[in-house]
Design an enzyme around this catalytic site. Structure first.
Site, PDB file in Angstrom:
ATOM      1  N   SER A 724     -14.304  -5.937 -10.920  1.00 52.99           N
ATOM      2  CA  SER A 724     -13.021  -5.847 -10.199  1.00 52.99           C
ATOM      3  C   SER A 724     -11.985  -6.858 -10.667  1.00 52.99           C
ATOM      4  CB  SER A 724     -13.255  -6.010  -8.690  1.00 52.99           C
ATOM      5  OG  SER A 724     -13.796  -7.280  -8.423  1.00 52.99           O
ATOM      6  N   LYS A 767     -11.553  -9.085   0.729  1.00 57.21           N
ATOM      7  CA  LYS A 767     -10.654  -9.621  -0.295  1.00 57.21           C
ATOM      8  C   LYS A 767      -9.249  -9.828   0.271  1.00 57.21           C
ATOM      9  CE  LYS A 767     -13.089  -7.582  -4.244  1.00 57.21           C
ATOM     10  NZ  LYS A 767     -13.021  -6.605  -5.356  1.00 57.21           N
TER      11      LYS A 767
END
Length: 828
Positions: A724, A767
């Site tokens: 990611s 996140k």
């Protein structure tokens, strides 16, 4: 019987001439044993005779024995004896019975002169009846092959018939007679012969031959020429044998007494049972059997089960109370009747009550609560319909998540909402299959397994049954416990679950099974296939704050003997404890830390007599020591070659800075920061994309060829992995080559491909919270993650703008402070 069975290899030696024939030389030298002091003769006759070596035992004069000849030396000596004359040989015992081919040094010097009376061939051996005639001493070996031939001389005993001799002989006969009465094995004819009138020397030799002593001791008796001294030694050996016989007799007597006592008690108990039956009385075993029969009548069981239980009760009734099997049968029957056969706990599924209970006991975990409510809704519909042809299969739920996130407490809340009993067994460290399915009753100390014990504890057929730490099961030589769970957790077949100890089917189909695990990697596929997985993602800091304020603080204050009025701890202090002293997915560490504060406060109140203690930042530092974790990193300015990424770990989200530095070189790439293999591949992919689209990005080929790239992710001691960070690395590389800074308030996440597409990632909620804590105002996310924005807390969405991105060019346009200029535009 003296044994000489083993064949031996031949011993080779130089033969010498015979001085006389064997029978002739013996005729000239045969002299009877004197009963007086022997007269000295001027000349001793020398005999030349064959020798038969004997492995074990000694043949005494005036005794008979059967000798088995098996070695070639012995067979040669017997075959060469004359047919029509007395067959005389010398029997000499070996010093070491293990020697197969004895030499002169391996044989004793003194042996027994014997006559072979009868022989009988049997297969490879020859059996012979031999009788001892007298003692002889070997003077010289004449030949050792093919038979042993020696020169011997007769030895005369020293026997003085005086009063002392008479007393000694009388004492010897008395001791021998007493030993026979105590059980010493002696043939009857030999006994009568010894008790008759025989010569003293012959008497002591006959008794010596019956002693149970070693061969060395018998050889010493053979070599003892003084009859008085020989009698003393024989009496000593007889006394020792009588002591042994006396001990054996005492042991046998005590054993017999115990046996007779047990037999007597058994017979009396049987008679007592008969008398009690006649009088209408019953004993304990009969009373227990009647009690079990009454319990059986009250149970509604299938015919096969009832028959098997009746059989065990009948067996108990027929057994004695002293029989060890009685205890085993009673334990089994107690276990069977303790099981909750057909006992269902009245349970009403109420969705409103379930939602209220879960919300009251747990904060957050929205997805988990929704799945549980859905499961209960299905249960409620089934209860209302009660269709006979309903073929649907119940679900076995498995909670998977890090420690301390509330997996076990959710199980208790489900039981509370359903109004059922809650049973929990821990499977951590279980390696023996028998702990799950029980031990078979053939083993001493057999017990039922954890499943059956849990059902006994529940006392109903439909409890909420939690199997905790299912991923911690092990396996070794005792079996695989996870395989033993397959039947119990399979809704298709657990209606007839069989425990090895009970050995009868038990219905588990109405049990609400819940399993927990920290990871599914160690759960076997066959078992995992039976479970419906509900994952716990961990708590955010906001959720931890609410849990601490609503539940943990009150719990820890009460657990440490304090009242809520005695401690003043503000919300800021709680937030500081969460962010600076704990870093976990769950709240177990937070609870321990709050407990530590409560204990410190309790000590302060006791020592200073204060009524209330306020926990300030200074006191917090005094109580807990230096802060364990740093606040989230923030970028104070827009920097060239540095971009802000987002990571997802087991303890939540984190901000991840990517730094890129360019140095003169030849286009080499260096990666640092303890990056995993996937993250290294992401960096390679990002760099390849930049090189492939260099003209579009405003980067010259010469610059790429003459520049080395160093990509670093700070906190190098912490392992990092995952795809990611692809867009973050691409942005940092482009920024370094073009010299355009990256916006300090922009964070990003997403996997990048060689074509520049941005792919979906996981953990967007965590996140986003990390980006919010770091002060970011804009978060660039993959377009496919736009659907996940609904899961993000409103407090985060209020301060952060989420921009979905489909490709890298869109990311660069939003992340860089200036627009990119392609090379073609620069030339014009």
């Amino acid at each position: 019987m003296i044994d000489d069975k083993t064949k031996q290899p031949e011993v080779t030696s130089e033969p010498s001439e015979k001085k006389e024939s064997l029978s002739d030389s013996f005729k000239h030298s045969m002299e009877g044993t004197s009963t007086k002091k022997p007269k000295k003769t001027s000349r001793t006759r020398i005999l030349t005779l064959p020798v038969v070596p004997v492995r074990e035992g000694v043949l005494f004069p005036s005794t008979e024995s059967v000798l088995s000849f098996g070695r070639q030396l012995s067979l040669n000596a017997i075959k060469d004896l004359p047919e029509d004359k007395p067959k005389y040989v010398v029997l000499v015992t070996q010093k070491d019975s293990t020697i197969n081919a004895p030499e002169p040094k391996d044989l004793y010097t003194i042996g027994t002169l014997a006559v072979v009376e009868k022989t009988l061939d049997a297969d490879e051996n020859t059996n012979a009846l031999v009788k001892g005639v007298g003692r002889v001493r070997i003077i010289r070996y004449i030949s050792t092959f093919p038979r042993i031939v020696v020169e011997v001389e007769r030895i005369t005993e020293i026997e003085i018939n005086d009063d002392e001799m008479k007393a000694m002989v009388s004492h010897l006969q008395k001791e021998f007679r007493q030993s026979i009465h105590m059980g010493k094995p002696v043939e009857f004819l030999n006994f009568m012969k010894l008790m008759g009138g025989v010569r003293n020397g012959e008497l002591v030799d006959q008794i010596a031959s019956t002693l149970s002593i070693k061969t060395e001791e018998k050889q010493r008796l053979l070599e003892e020429l003084d009859v008085k001294s020989r009698i003393r030694k024989v009496v000593e050996h007889l006394a020792h044998e009588m002591k042994v016989l006396e001990i054996e007799k005492d042991v046998v007597h005590k054993t017999q007494e115990t046996f007779d006592k047990n037999m007597r008690e058994s017979i009396l108990r049987e008679r007592l049972k008969t008398i009690q039956k006649e009088l209408g009385d019953i004993d304990d075993e009969e009373e227990a059997a009647i009690s079990y029969e009454g319990k059986l009548k009250r149970l509604k069981l299938e015919k096969d089960l009832r028959t098997k239980i009746k059989k065990e009760i009948k067996k108990l009734r027929q057994m004695s109370a002293n029989n060890p099997e009685t205890g085993y049968i009673r334990s089994w029957l107690d276990t069977v009747f303790e099981m909750p056969w057909n006992k269902l706990q009245k349970s009403e599924v109420n969705i409103s009550k379930a939602e209220e209970t879960l919300e009251k006991n747990h904060y957050g975990l929205k997805d988990v609560k929704d799945r549980i409510i859905e499961h209960m809704a299905v249960m409620q519909l089934k209860e209302k319909s009660k269709k006979k042809d309903d073929q649907s299969v119940p679900t076995i739920i498995c909670f998977v998540g890090p420690p301390g996130v509330g997996k076990t407490s959710i199980g208790r809340s489900i039981a509370e909402a359903l109004g059922r009993d809650f049973v929990k067994i821990s499977l951590g460290g279980v390696r023996d299959e028998a702990e799950i399915r029980g031990h078979r009753r053939t083993y001493v100390g057999a017990m039922p397994g954890k499943i059956i014990n849990g059902m006994k504890q529940a006392k109903s057929m439909n409890p909420v049954f939690m199997l905790d730490e299912i991923d911690k099961l092990g396996n070794d030589f005792r079996g695989d416990p996870s395989a033993a769970l397959l039947e119990a957790l399979d809704p298709e077949q657990n209606a007839s679950f069989e425990d090895h100890y009970m050995d009868i089917p038990f219905d588990l189909s109405q049990v609400f099974f819940i399993t927990t695990a920290n990871t599914l990697t160690t759960v076997p596929p066959a078992l995992r296939d039976r479970l419906e997985i509900i994952r716990y993602s961990g708590y955010t800091e906001e959720e931890k704050f609410e849990i601490a304020k609503r539940h943990l603080l009150k719990k820890t204050i009460a657990a440490n003997g304090l009242d809520i009025k005695q401690i003043d701890i503000s919300e800021k202090i709680i937030s500081r404890v969460i962010s600076r002293y704990t870093k976990e997915a769950g709240v177990r560490g937070l609870e321990k830390t709050l407990g530590k504060i409560a204990r410190k406060v309790a000590r302060t109140i006791v020592e200073t007599k204060k009524k209330k203690v306020a926990v300030t930042p200074e006191i917090l530092k005094k109580y807990l020591g230096p802060e364990q974790f740093d606040p989230p990193l923030k970028s104070n300015e827009s920097i060239v070659g540095q971009s802000t990424g987002l990571a997802w770990t087991s303890v939540g989200g984190e901000v991840l800075f990517i730094e890129v530095a360019l140095t003169p070189g030849k286009g080499k790439v260096q990666l640092t920061g303890k990056l995993g293999k996937v993250m290294q591949e992401s960096a390679q992919t990002a760099l390849t994309y930049v090189k492939a689209h260099s003209n579009e990005l405003g980067i010259s080929d010469k610059q790429l060829a003459n520049t080395d790239v160093h990509i670093h992710v700070p906190e190098g001691a912490v392992p990092k992995d995952g795809p990611s960070a692809g867009v973050t690395m691409t942005t940092a590389i482009v920024s370094a080559y073009t010299g355009i800074p990256v916006h300090k308030d922009v964070a990003m996440t997403g996997e990048v491909t060689l074509r520049g597409n941005v792919l979906r990632i996981g953990g967007l909620k965590e996140k986003s919270i990390a980006a919010h804590q770091a002060g970011s105002t804009t978060v660039l996310i993959p377009k496919d993650n736009e659907r996940d924005i609904v899961e993000i807390p409103d407090s985060v969405k209020k301060d952060i703008t989420f921009i979905p991105m489909a490709n890298v060019r869109e990311v660069l346009d939003k992340a860089l402070t200036q627009p990119l200029k392609p090379l073609s535009a620069k030339k014009t």
